[in-house]
Design an enzyme around this catalytic site. Structure first.
Site, PDB file in Angstrom:
ATOM      1  N   CYS A 107       0.817  -1.210   0.000  1.00  0.00           N
ATOM      2  CA  CYS A 107       0.000   0.000   0.000  1.00  0.00           C
ATOM      3  C   CYS A 107       0.857   1.269   0.000  1.00  0.00           C
ATOM      4  CB  CYS A 107      -0.917  -0.007   1.223  1.00  0.00           C
ATOM      5  SG  CYS A 107      -2.306   1.137   1.080  1.00  0.00           S
ATOM      6  N   ASP A 134      -5.975  -3.713  11.707  1.00  0.00           N
ATOM      7  CA  ASP A 134      -4.824  -2.825  11.688  1.00  0.00           C
ATOM      8  C   ASP A 134      -4.651  -2.208  13.071  1.00  0.00           C
ATOM      9  OD1 ASP A 134      -2.688  -1.312  10.792  1.00  0.00           O
ATOM     10  OD2 ASP A 134      -3.817  -0.236   9.250  1.00  0.00           O
TER      11      ASP A 134
END
Length: 198
Positions: free
Chosen positions: A6, A127
């Site tokens: 990412c 996360d």
């Protein structure tokens, strides 16, 4: 095993990702993030990326019409929500686009895992924060009853251990493959290879 890199921002990032060959590459469309890019740069990076690599747009409480437009124009093919988006928001977005929707949950306590289990999103991600690069207590993930993507604090050195510990359906990395705030080609290659082996 889904492998996602990412926070791409440059042509060099895209070329390193092409060489490494993950399943997904993420574009951040969130102004406060240092990895935020605009639509024009996302179009350029999508052109450079191998067509076999899915592009994921990362959003925080964005107007669903903006997201649907990026999907419609084939700039992104997967949507990742990283804000306070609830089930109603997800259902509304799904009515506007057929792209898979990933909802990120900040893993702090067991209740967060239960919320993730019940999410109407196509996939969930666990996360530690919004691009903090820090990890969370992986033991929390034992409460998951559905496939999930693991993110937060992953590096080429620990991704294999993480996969063995929590058996995620996928792994996601951003700062863990950077040096000096920029994507590091060697780290990107090493991460993807380690994740595939793990």
């Amino acid at each position: 095993m889904i492998v996602k890199v990412c926070g791409l921002r440059t042509a060099d990032d895209a070329e390193a990702v092409n060489e490494a060959g993950p399943d997904m590459a993420g574009f951040v469309f969130y102004g406060p993030s240092r990895r935020c890019i605009d639509r024009e740069l996302a179009i350029e990076l999508r052109r450079i990326l191998d067509p076999s690599i899915a592009t994921v747009g990362v959003f925080v409480d964005e107007d669903p019409r903006v997201i649907a437009g990026l999907v419609e124009d084939r700039i992104i093919s997967v949507v990742q929500l990283h804000g306070s988006e609830d089930g109603m928001y997800i259902h509304g977005l799904r009515a506007m686009t057929h792209a898979p929707i990933v909802k990120t949950f900040i893993a702090r306590r067991p209740e967060d895992m239960e919320e993730a289990n019940l999410s109407p999103a196509d996939m969930v991600m666990l996360d530690a924060g919004k691009g903090s690069g820090k990890g969370f207590d992986w033991d929390l993930a034992q409460a998951m009853r559905r496939p999930f993507i693991l993110s937060g604090g992953l590096t080429p050195e620990n991704v294999g251990t993480a996969i063995a510990r929590v058996s995620p359906a996928g792994v996601d990395v951003s700062s863990g493959v950077e040096s000096g705030g920029a994507k590091d080609r060697a780290k990107v290659l090493s991460f993807v290879e380690s994740a595939r082996m793990g």
